[in-house]
Design a protein around this motif. Structure first.
Motif, PDB file in Angstrom:
ATOM      1  N   ASP B  41      -6.519   3.831  -9.474  1.00 29.64           N
ATOM      2  CA  ASP B  41      -5.375   3.305  -9.245  1.00 29.64           C
ATOM      3  C   ASP B  41      -4.218   3.311  -8.519  1.00 29.64           C
ATOM      4  OD1 ASP B  41      -3.378   2.810 -11.414  1.00 29.64           O
ATOM      5  OD2 ASP B  41      -5.527   3.029 -13.148  1.00 29.64           O
ATOM      6  N   ALA B  42      -3.408   2.278  -8.782  1.00 32.16           N
ATOM      7  CA  ALA B  42      -2.301   2.803  -8.277  1.00 32.16           C
ATOM      8  C   ALA B  42      -1.164   3.313  -8.943  1.00 32.16           C
ATOM      9  CB  ALA B  42      -1.601   1.805  -7.201  1.00 32.16           C
ATOM     10  N   GLN B  47      -2.822  11.491  -8.273  1.00 33.21           N
ATOM     11  CA  GLN B  47      -3.907  11.907  -7.709  1.00 33.21           C
ATOM     12  C   GLN B  47      -3.923  10.373  -7.458  1.00 33.21           C
ATOM     13  OE1 GLN B  47      -3.433  12.597 -10.984  1.00 33.21           O
ATOM     14  NE2 GLN B  47      -5.466  13.284 -12.506  1.00 33.21           N
ATOM     15  N   SER B  48      -3.845   9.060  -7.808  1.00 35.31           N
ATOM     16  CA  SER B  48      -3.587   8.167  -7.031  1.00 35.31           C
ATOM     17  C   SER B  48      -2.606   7.158  -6.996  1.00 35.31           C
ATOM     18  CB  SER B  48      -4.822   7.169  -6.476  1.00 35.31           C
ATOM     19  OG  SER B  48      -5.198   7.079  -8.111  1.00 35.31           O
ATOM     20  N   GLU B  76     -12.079   1.006   2.419  1.00 33.68           N
ATOM     21  CA  GLU B  76     -10.546   0.332   1.772  1.00 33.68           C
ATOM     22  C   GLU B  76     -10.714   0.499   0.282  1.00 33.68           C
ATOM     23  OE1 GLU B  76     -11.158  -3.812   2.620  1.00 33.68           O
ATOM     24  OE2 GLU B  76     -11.756  -3.506   4.322  1.00 33.68           O
ATOM     25  N   PHE B  77      -9.465   0.000  -0.119  1.00 31.13           N
ATOM     26  CA  PHE B  77      -8.725   0.764  -1.059  1.00 31.13           C
ATOM     27  C   PHE B  77      -8.722  -0.626  -1.983  1.00 31.13           C
ATOM     28  CE2 PHE B  77      -7.957   4.795   0.453  1.00 31.13           C
ATOM     29  CZ  PHE B  77      -8.472   5.692  -0.638  1.00 31.13           C
ATOM     30  N   ILE B  78      -9.007  -0.755  -3.008  1.00 32.27           N
ATOM     31  CA  ILE B  78      -8.618  -1.790  -4.101  1.00 32.27           C
ATOM     32  C   ILE B  78      -7.925  -1.221  -5.589  1.00 32.27           C
ATOM     33  CG2 ILE B  78     -11.168  -2.117  -4.754  1.00 32.27           C
ATOM     34  CD1 ILE B  78     -10.651  -4.552  -4.834  1.00 32.27           C
ATOM     35  N   THR B  79      -7.130  -2.058  -6.226  1.00 30.04           N
ATOM     36  CA  THR B  79      -6.428  -1.309  -6.989  1.00 30.04           C
ATOM     37  C   THR B  79      -6.720  -2.676  -8.357  1.00 30.04           C
ATOM     38  OG1 THR B  79      -4.909  -2.298  -6.174  1.00 30.04           O
ATOM     39  CG2 THR B  79      -5.038  -0.553  -5.624  1.00 30.04           C
ATOM     40  N   VAL B  98     -13.313   6.608  -7.259  1.00 30.28           N
ATOM     41  CA  VAL B  98     -12.851   8.107  -7.298  1.00 30.28           C
ATOM     42  C   VAL B  98     -12.169   7.758  -8.117  1.00 30.28           C
ATOM     43  CG1 VAL B  98     -12.102   9.316  -6.025  1.00 30.28           C
ATOM     44  CG2 VAL B  98     -13.821   8.101  -4.438  1.00 30.28           C
ATOM     45  N   GLY B  99     -11.523   7.582  -8.983  1.00 29.23           N
ATOM     46  CA  GLY B  99     -10.207   7.697  -9.575  1.00 29.23           C
ATOM     47  C   GLY B  99     -10.300   8.624 -10.943  1.00 29.23           C
TER      48      GLY B  99
END
Lengths: 324, 275
Positions: B41-42, B47-48, B76-79, B98-99
Motif C-alpha cells: 500500500d502507498a 509501514q509503506s 519491483e513494487f505495485i500499489t 508485504v503490507g
C-alpha cells in the motif's frame, strides 16, 4: 444571448435595488461574523479588541464589508467595456480563492518539493491514458454509430446492448469489473491497460450517440444522391457522409476528452500512479494531504483551462467552415 | 470500415497480451524473471509510503527488499488498492504482498500466509480535549477506522485471528457506531476536527497514532493496546514451494536479528515479538 439595441436602465443605478443588495450582504456577513478576521483587526481602532467587541464589533465589520462589496459592484458596473468587467471580476474571484486556500496554513515548501514529480509522473500518466482512451473510443464510436443506424438487426442489437450497458454502469464499477473480471477469463491485464479499456468502452458508448446524431444530421439527399450514383454503402459512408459529419462530431468529442481527463482519476483505485493517486498518497507520510489535494486540483484545473482554450479554437474553426 | 475494425482488434489483442499470466509455479517464475513483484500500500506510513525521493519506503518495504535480497532477485513494487489485494486471485499480477496483513480465517480462504513477520499493537485514540479515559468508555460512541481492516472487524465483534502465537483479547467496545474510511489517516483527519465533531475515537495501529501525534495531530492514545495483530507475508493460494521458502527466509531474518533491526529503525521499538 443575442446582442440587441434595446436598452434598459442598469439595475445598479436604481437606489432601491442597491439598498436591497446592501441589506442582504449585511445580513449575510452578520451571520458569518467577520469580527475575528483580518478585517476585524483592521477595524480595531473603532471596535476595540475584536475578541471582546461582541455584537457591536460584529455589526460594524459586517457593515463595512457590505459597503465595500456594494461599492465594488458599482465600480465594476462603471467600467466601460464588457471585457474589462470580466477581467476584473475574474481577478477578484481568483484573489478570494487564493485567500481561502491561504487561510488553510499550507506548507508551500512541501508543495514545491512535490510539484515536479506530480507533473512528470502524474500529469504525464493522466494525459497519455486519456489520449489513448479517446483515440480508441473514437474508433469504437464510429463503428457503434454505423451499427446503430444500419438496418441489420444483428448489428443494431449488439451496438444498442453495448451502449445501454456501458452508459448504465458507473465508470468506477467498470474499472473494477474489467480489472478483476478479465483474469477470470484467463487474460491477466495490468492496471494501465485495464484502465484504458474501461475508459475507452465507457466513453465509446457515450460517443456512439454523438456520432449517431452527427451522421443523422446529414441531409437525406446526400445519401440518395450517392446511392443514385451507384456508390456502395461503405463508399457512401467514407466519401460522402462521414466527411460532412466530422465537423459536427469533433467539437463534442473535445468536450468528451476534457471530461475523460477528470474521469481518468478513477483508475487510481487499481494503483495507476496518475495525478489523483499521487494526490492521495504523496502527502500521507507527513500528513500533508490538504496540500497535495489542492495542488492536484489546481493542476487539473489548469489542464482543463488549456484544453478548453484549444476546444474553443476548434469550435470556431469548424463554425467558419460551415458558414462557407 | 474493415480496416478500422481489424486495427481495433489488433490494438485490443496487443493490450490484452501485455502481462498475460505465466503458467506454472510462482517461485519458478520469480527465479526465471530474476524479479519479484511485490504488492503493497502507498498510503500506510510508516509501514509503506512514498518518500521524499518519490519512491516506496517504510518498514514493510524494507522487509520486502530484504526478502528479495535473500532470494537473490530484484524487486519491483505495485500499489493496487487494499480491497483488490485482499480479493485474492492475483493470477500472477504480483508474486507476494508485504503490507502488514493480519491472517484471519476469512482471508485464509482466498490467500496463503507463509509467515508472521511482526506484531503491532492495535490501540484507541481520541481527541486531545476528550474526557474519555478508558477504552470501554467508547461503547456506543462514533468510532472511525479503515474499511476492510482488522480494526473494523474488532469493532464489529467479528475478529478471528488465524495465526499461532497470537495473544488472546477481549472485545472492550460494545455497540460502537462504526464509521469506516478508506484509510485510517482519513479517519484521523475527521478526529482532529474536534472531540465528537465527526468522531469520538479512532481504532487503528499504535504506530500510526504515534506518527500522527509526532506530526502535530491533536489526539491522544487511550488505555493499553486492545489486541496484538500478527502481521504476515501473503501469497496467492497454491504454491507450497514459495510458501516454504518464505517461511524459511522469515525465520532466518528473525533469528539473525534483522527483523528487530528494521523494526527499531522505523518504530524505535522491537515489534518482531510480543514479549
Amino acid at each position: 444571448m443575442i446582442q440587441d439595441t434595446v436598452t434598459e436602465e442598469l439595475l445598479l443605478r436604481k437606489p432601491r435595488f442597491v439598498f436591497i443588495i446592501f441589506a442582504l450582504a449585511c445580513i449575510g456577513f452578520i451571520i458569518i461574523d467577520p469580527s475575528q478576521s483580518a478585517v476585524g483587526h483592521f477595524l480595531a481602532p473603532v471596535i476595540g479588541d475584536p475578541a471582546e467587541s461582541g455584537f457591536h464589533g460584529r455589526f460594524v465589520t459586517s457593515f463595512t464589508l457590505a459597503l465595500l462589496f456594494v461599492l465594488n459592484l458599482i465600480a465594476i458596473s462603471l467600467l466601460p467595456a464588457f471585457r474589462y468587467q470580466v477581467i476584473v471580476v475574474w481577478i477578484e474571484l481568483a484573489v478570494l480563492f487564493l485567500a481561502f486556500f491561504y487561510s488553510f496554513d499550507l506548507s508551500f515548501t512541501f508543495i514545491r518539493s512535490k510539484i515536479g514529480f506530480m507533473i512528470t509522473q502524474g500529469i504525464f500518466t493522466t494525459l497519455y491514458v486519456s489520449a489513448i482512451s479517446i483515440a480508441i473510443a473514437f474508433v469504437i464510436a464510429i463503428i457503434g454509430a454505423v451499427a446503430k443506424l444500419s438496418s441489420n438487426g444483428f448489428a443494431f442489437a449488439i451496438a444498442s446492448f453495448y451502449t445501454s450497458f456501458f452508459r448504465g454502469l458507473p465508470l468506477l464499477m467498470q474499472v473494477y469489473l474489467i480489472y478483476l473480471g478479465f483474469p477470470q477469463l484467463g487474460f491477466v491485464i495490468d492496471a494501465v491497460p485495464a484502465g484504458i479499456i474501461a475508459l475507452s468502452l465507457c466513453y465509446g458508448a457515450y460517443m456512439t450517440e454523438i456520432f449517431r446524431a452527427g451522421i443523422m444530421s446529414i441531409d437525406e439527399g446526400q445519401w440518395e444522391g450517392s446511392r443514385a450514383l451507384g456508390f456502395k454503402f461503405g463508399l457512401t459512408m467514407r466519401k460522402i457522409i462521414l466527411p460532412q459529419s466530422i465537423p459536427l462530431i469533433i467539437p463534442p468529442t473535445g468536450n468528451q476528452f476534457i471530461a475523460m481527463l477528470k474521469d481518468s482519476s478513477l483508475v487510481s483505485v487499481i494503483g495507476v500512479w496518475e495525478l489523483m493517486f499521487l494526490a492521495r498518497t504523496l502527502g500521507n507520510k507527513t500528513f500533508n494531504h490538504m496540500e497535495m489535494l489542492i495542488t492536484a486540483a489546481m493542476l487539473y484545473w489548469m489542464m482543463t483551462m488549456v484544453l478548453e482554450l484549444i476546444q474553443s479554437r476548434i469550435e470556431r474553426k469548424y463554425r467558419k467552415k460551415q458558414k462557407r | 470500415m474493415k480496416l478500422t475494425k481489424s486495427l481495433l482488434s489488433a490494438a485490443l489483442i496487443a493490450l490484452l497480451s501485455i502481462g498475460m499470466a505465466q503458467a506454472g509455479e510462482v517461485l519458478d517464475s520469480i527465479m526465471a524473471k530474476k524479479t519479484i513483484m511485490v504488492a503493497t500500500d502507498a498510503n500506510w506510513p510508516p509501514q509503506s509510503f512514498i518518500n521524499d525521493k518519490n519512491v516506496m519506503d517504510g518498514f514493510d518495504v524494507d522487509v520486502a527488499r530484504e526478502i528479495a535480497r535473500r532470494l537473490g532477485v530484484e524487486i519491483e513494487f505495485i500499489t493496487p488498492s487494499w480491497d483488490i489485494i485482499t480479493a485474492g486471485n492475483w493470477n500472477g499480477r504480483w508474486d507476494m504482498h508485504v503490507g502488514s496483513m493480519t491472517p484471519t480465517k476469512v482471508r485464509a480462504k482466498k490467500l496463503a500466509f507463509p509467515a508472521v513477520y511482526y506484531y503491532t499493537p492495535a490501540a484507541v485514540a481520541v481527541h486531545k480535549s476528550s474526557k474519555i479515559s478508558s477504552v470501554t468508555a467508547l461503547s456506543g460512541k462514533k468510532v472511525g477506522t479503515g474499511t476492510g481492516t482488522t480494526f473494523e472487524l474488532y469493532l464489529q465483534g467479528d475478529l478471528a485471528i488465524d495465526a499461532a502465537g497470537a495473544p488472546k483479547f477481549d472485545y472492550q467496545i460494545s455497540n460502537p457506531e462504526i464509521k469506516s474510511y478508506e484509510t485510517s489517516t482519513i479517519a484521523l483527519d475527521d478526529l482532529r476536527l474536534g472531540d465528537g465533531v465527526r468522531l469520538d475515537g479512532v481504532v487503528s495501529s499504535l504506530p500510526v497514532f504515534l506518527e500522527a501525534i509526532e506530526n502535530g495531530y491533536p489526539i491522544k492514545v487511550v488505555g493499553d493496546p486492545i489486541f496484538y495483530e500478527p502481521l504476515a507475508v501473503t501469497i496467492d493460494l497454491g504454491d507450497a514451494e514459495l510458501n516454504d521458502k518464505l517461511k524459511e527466509i522469515i525465520s532466518w531474518m528473525r533469528k539473525d536479528g534483522t527483523l528487530t533491526k528494521i523494526s527499531k529503525k522505523w518504530y524505535g521499538v522491537d515489534y518482531a515479538t510480543t514479549d
